[in-house]
Design a protein around this motif. Sequence first.
Motif, PDB file in Angstrom:
ATOM      1  N   GLY A   1       0.804  -1.212   0.000  1.00 27.62           N
ATOM      2  CA  GLY A   1       0.000   0.000   0.000  1.00 27.62           C
ATOM      3  C   GLY A   1       0.841   1.267   0.000  1.00 27.62           C
ATOM      4  N   THR A   2       0.236   2.367  -0.449  1.00 27.88           N
ATOM      5  CA  THR A   2       0.929   3.659  -0.492  1.00 27.88           C
ATOM      6  C   THR A   2       0.014   4.761   0.022  1.00 27.88           C
TER       7      THR A   2
ATOM      8  N   THR B   1      -3.562  23.117  19.256  1.00 26.40           N
ATOM      9  CA  THR B   1      -4.096  24.439  18.887  1.00 26.40           C
ATOM     10  C   THR B   1      -5.578  24.418  18.525  1.00 26.40           C
ATOM     11  N   HIS B   2      -6.088  23.240  18.241  1.00 26.47           N
ATOM     12  CA  HIS B   2      -7.445  23.046  17.730  1.00 26.47           C
ATOM     13  C   HIS B   2      -7.630  23.685  16.359  1.00 26.47           C
ATOM     14  N   HIS B   3      -6.516  24.006  15.669  1.00 20.61           N
ATOM     15  CA  HIS B   3      -6.604  24.434  14.274  1.00 20.61           C
ATOM     16  C   HIS B   3      -7.028  23.239  13.435  1.00 20.61           C
ATOM     17  N   MET B   4      -7.744  23.514  12.370  1.00 23.88           N
ATOM     18  CA  MET B   4      -8.261  22.440  11.536  1.00 23.88           C
ATOM     19  C   MET B   4      -7.604  22.423  10.161  1.00 23.88           C
ATOM     20  N   ARG B   5      -7.550  21.231   9.615  1.00 22.96           N
ATOM     21  CA  ARG B   5      -7.212  21.024   8.210  1.00 22.96           C
ATOM     22  C   ARG B   5      -8.382  20.242   7.637  1.00 22.96           C
ATOM     23  N   ILE B   6      -8.851  20.646   6.477  1.00 26.96           N
ATOM     24  CA  ILE B   6      -9.962  19.924   5.870  1.00 26.96           C
ATOM     25  C   ILE B   6      -9.561  19.456   4.484  1.00 26.96           C
ATOM     26  N   GLY B   7     -10.218  18.414   4.043  1.00 24.37           N
ATOM     27  CA  GLY B   7      -9.948  17.877   2.722  1.00 24.37           C
ATOM     28  C   GLY B   7     -10.629  16.549   2.540  1.00 24.37           C
ATOM     29  N   TYR B   8     -10.026  15.732   1.698  1.00 25.78           N
ATOM     30  CA  TYR B   8     -10.603  14.422   1.435  1.00 25.78           C
ATOM     31  C   TYR B   8      -9.517  13.461   0.964  1.00 25.78           C
ATOM     32  N   TYR B   9      -9.794  12.195   1.203  1.00 25.36           N
ATOM     33  CA  TYR B   9      -8.942  11.114   0.736  1.00 25.36           C
ATOM     34  C   TYR B   9      -9.557  10.520  -0.529  1.00 25.36           C
ATOM     35  N   THR B  10      -8.715  10.191  -1.490  1.00 23.46           N
ATOM     36  CA  THR B  10      -9.119   9.435  -2.667  1.00 23.46           C
ATOM     37  C   THR B  10      -8.417   8.090  -2.559  1.00 23.46           C
ATOM     38  N   ASP B  11      -9.211   7.021  -2.543  1.00 25.46           N
ATOM     39  CA  ASP B  11      -8.696   5.697  -2.190  1.00 25.46           C
ATOM     40  C   ASP B  11      -8.937   4.651  -3.259  1.00 25.46           C
ATOM     41  N   THR B  12      -8.092   3.612  -3.206  1.00 22.53           N
ATOM     42  CA  THR B  12      -8.396   2.350  -3.865  1.00 22.53           C
ATOM     43  C   THR B  12      -8.311   1.275  -2.789  1.00 22.53           C
ATOM     44  N   TYR B  13      -9.168   0.272  -2.919  1.00 20.69           N
ATOM     45  CA  TYR B  13      -9.246  -0.814  -1.947  1.00 20.69           C
ATOM     46  C   TYR B  13      -9.120  -2.143  -2.679  1.00 20.69           C
ATOM     47  N   THR B  14      -8.600  -3.125  -1.966  1.00 19.94           N
ATOM     48  CA  THR B  14      -8.458  -4.470  -2.507  1.00 19.94           C
ATOM     49  C   THR B  14      -8.974  -5.467  -1.479  1.00 19.94           C
ATOM     50  N   ARG B  15      -9.745  -6.439  -1.960  1.00 21.29           N
ATOM     51  CA  ARG B  15     -10.185  -7.533  -1.077  1.00 21.29           C
ATOM     52  C   ARG B  15      -9.029  -8.522  -0.945  1.00 21.29           C
ATOM     53  N   THR B  16      -8.604  -8.798   0.270  1.00 21.93           N
ATOM     54  CA  THR B  16      -7.525  -9.744   0.542  1.00 21.93           C
ATOM     55  C   THR B  16      -8.071 -10.922   1.341  1.00 21.93           C
TER      56      THR B  16
ATOM     57  N   ARG C   1      -3.994   5.553  -0.797  1.00 20.45           N
ATOM     58  CA  ARG C   1      -4.736   6.650  -0.156  1.00 20.45           C
ATOM     59  C   ARG C   1      -4.004   7.933  -0.507  1.00 20.45           C
ATOM     60  N   ALA C   2      -4.724   8.875  -1.108  1.00 20.79           N
ATOM     61  CA  ALA C   2      -4.135  10.150  -1.506  1.00 20.79           C
ATOM     62  C   ALA C   2      -4.908  11.276  -0.824  1.00 20.79           C
TER      63      ALA C   2
ATOM     64  N   ARG D   1      -8.089  24.458   0.714  1.00 19.06           N
ATOM     65  CA  ARG D   1      -7.513  25.696   1.260  1.00 19.06           C
ATOM     66  C   ARG D   1      -8.583  26.758   1.480  1.00 19.06           C
ATOM     67  N   ARG D   2      -8.264  27.743   2.290  1.00 18.82           N
ATOM     68  CA  ARG D   2      -9.198  28.855   2.532  1.00 18.82           C
ATOM     69  C   ARG D   2      -9.563  29.561   1.239  1.00 18.82           C
ATOM     70  N   SER D   3      -8.658  29.549   0.284  1.00 17.12           N
ATOM     71  CA  SER D   3      -8.921  30.172  -1.015  1.00 17.12           C
ATOM     72  C   SER D   3      -9.924  29.370  -1.840  1.00 17.12           C
ATOM     73  N   GLY D   4     -10.171  28.135  -1.424  1.00 22.40           N
ATOM     74  CA  GLY D   4     -11.017  27.235  -2.193  1.00 22.40           C
ATOM     75  C   GLY D   4     -10.227  26.284  -3.066  1.00 22.40           C
ATOM     76  N   ALA D   5      -8.909  26.482  -3.128  1.00 27.05           N
ATOM     77  CA  ALA D   5      -8.053  25.590  -3.926  1.00 27.05           C
ATOM     78  C   ALA D   5      -8.000  24.203  -3.299  1.00 27.05           C
ATOM     79  N   HIS D   6      -7.862  23.201  -4.147  1.00 26.76           N
ATOM     80  CA  HIS D   6      -7.689  21.814  -3.713  1.00 26.76           C
ATOM     81  C   HIS D   6      -6.311  21.386  -4.183  1.00 26.76           C
ATOM     82  N   ASP D   7      -5.450  20.921  -3.238  1.00 22.20           N
ATOM     83  CA  ASP D   7      -4.104  20.482  -3.616  1.00 22.20           C
ATOM     84  C   ASP D   7      -3.621  19.402  -2.667  1.00 22.20           C
ATOM     85  N   SER D   8      -2.497  18.785  -3.031  1.00 22.48           N
ATOM     86  CA  SER D   8      -1.973  17.669  -2.241  1.00 22.48           C
ATOM     87  C   SER D   8      -1.019  18.107  -1.146  1.00 22.48           C
ATOM     88  N   GLY D   9      -0.878  19.386  -0.913  1.00 20.75           N
ATOM     89  CA  GLY D   9      -0.024  19.865   0.170  1.00 20.75           C
ATOM     90  C   GLY D   9       1.253  20.478  -0.340  1.00 20.75           C
ATOM     91  N   ILE D  10       2.006  21.017   0.580  1.00 18.54           N
ATOM     92  CA  ILE D  10       3.267  21.663   0.258  1.00 18.54           C
ATOM     93  C   ILE D  10       4.276  20.594  -0.144  1.00 18.54           C
TER      94      ILE D  10
END
Length: 137
Positions: A36-37, A89-104, A113-114, A119-128
């Motif tokens: 997995g990655t 700090t109780h600061h939040m980060r929001i986003g979503y995971y995009t996944d693939t799953y396998t039956r083992t 899992r990606a 972002r506050r700007s509304g941009a969606h990115d994978s991080g710095i």
Amino acid sequence: MSTDDLVAIQQLLARYAVTITQGDIDGLLQVFTPDGTYSAFGDTYPLDEFPALVAAAPKGLFLTGTAAVEVSGDTATGTQPLCFVDHETHHMRIGYYTDTYTRTEAGWRLKTRAMTFIRRSGAHDSGIPHAYKPTEA
């Protein structure tokens, strides 16, 4: 798509959120296939780097929503919303995971899992890029 498969995948994702929140790295690794990655910060990390990646990350609550999942035989894809709350700090980060799953043989597991941050700007990115660098062996 069977209800049993959906429930099994939802429980797998619940174990991910609970184990990472509790700092249970062994339990966290069990939700992935051995090959997995995890992708974020402009890179993809193999499972053997995941403990160091988690150790370097802020600690807190991983609050996940119900994933939208599509099952096709012994594989599936899904997207799961995330709200991370830093314990200090109780600061939040929001986003979503995009996944693939396998039956083992052990049941459903995460294959990939990606992370995508919203972002506050509304941009969606994978991080710095290169926010985390594994130590050189």
